[in-house]
Design a protein around this motif. Structure first.
Motif, short mmCIF file in Angstrom:
data_model
loop_
_atom_site.label_atom_id
_atom_site.label_comp_id
_atom_site.label_asym_id
_atom_site.label_seq_id
_atom_site.Cartn_x
_atom_site.Cartn_y
_atom_site.Cartn_z
N LEU A 57 10.62 -3.31 4.01
CA LEU A 57 9.55 -2.20 3.70
C LEU A 57 8.75 -1.94 4.90
O LEU A 57 8.82 -2.88 5.92
CB LEU A 57 8.82 -3.09 2.56
N ASP A 58 8.38 -0.94 5.03
CA ASP A 58 7.57 -0.42 6.23
C ASP A 58 6.29 -1.02 6.03
O ASP A 58 5.76 -0.94 4.99
CB ASP A 58 7.58 1.05 6.07
N LYS A 59 5.64 -1.46 7.13
CA LYS A 59 4.55 -1.90 7.02
C LYS A 59 3.22 -0.71 6.58
O LYS A 59 2.35 -1.27 6.00
CB LYS A 59 3.79 -2.31 8.41
N ASP A 61 3.53 1.32 4.13
CA ASP A 61 3.76 1.25 2.95
C ASP A 61 3.37 -0.01 2.13
O ASP A 61 2.57 -0.10 1.00
CB ASP A 61 5.22 1.43 2.33
N LEU A 62 3.82 -1.19 2.87
CA LEU A 62 3.16 -2.44 2.20
C LEU A 62 1.78 -2.96 2.13
O LEU A 62 1.34 -3.25 1.08
CB LEU A 62 4.07 -3.45 3.34
N PHE A 63 1.47 -2.30 3.36
CA PHE A 63 -0.18 -2.45 3.32
C PHE A 63 -1.21 -1.27 3.04
O PHE A 63 -2.51 -1.25 3.41
CB PHE A 63 -0.59 -3.05 4.74
N GLN A 64 -0.76 -0.42 2.09
CA GLN A 64 -1.60 0.68 1.75
C GLN A 64 -2.35 0.17 0.72
O GLN A 64 -2.08 -0.72 -0.03
CB GLN A 64 -0.71 1.79 0.87
N GLN A 65 -3.96 0.53 0.89
CA GLN A 65 -4.93 0.18 0.09
C GLN A 65 -4.94 1.02 -1.03
O GLN A 65 -4.84 2.26 -0.84
CB GLN A 65 -6.07 0.04 1.04
N GLN A 66 -5.52 0.47 -2.07
CA GLN A 66 -5.92 0.90 -3.50
C GLN A 66 -7.39 0.79 -3.63
O GLN A 66 -7.88 -0.31 -3.47
CB GLN A 66 -4.99 0.60 -4.58
N ALA A 67 -8.06 1.72 -4.13
CA ALA A 67 -9.59 1.51 -4.42
C ALA A 67 -9.33 0.78 -5.80
O ALA A 67 -8.56 0.94 -6.52
CB ALA A 67 -10.25 2.70 -4.92
N ILE A 68 -10.41 -0.24 -5.90
CA ILE A 68 -10.71 -0.98 -6.99
C ILE A 68 -11.18 -0.22 -7.91
O ILE A 68 -11.79 0.50 -8.21
CB ILE A 68 -11.60 -2.19 -6.67
#
Length: 68
Positions: A57-59, A61-68
């Motif tokens: 996996l691409d970094k 993509d892996l570390f995309q942040q989502q708003a809570i």
């Protein structure tokens, strides 16, 4: 901000969070704080997690942040 994609991949692949926290040299609580966005991941931590646990996996993509 939380790392929902990373959390989902950890669960999907059956990886123990304790194994990842040990690999990056933090406590499980500190790792959880990073996953939930309470504290930041360092660049070396990002690299270690991606290389050891998710080399396919691409970094970004892996570390995309989502708003809570």
């Amino acid at each position: 901000m939380r790392y929902s994609f990373l959390e989902a991949k950890i669960t999907e692949r059956g990886i123990k969070k304790a194994a990842i926290s040990a690999a990056i040299g933090v406590t499980p609580k500190s790792f959880n704080n990073k996953l939930t966005g309470k504290s930041p991941f360092t660049w070396p931590e990002v690299q270690t997690i991606q290389k050891r646990f998710f080399p396919d996996l691409d970094k970004d993509d892996l570390f995309q942040q989502q708003a809570i």
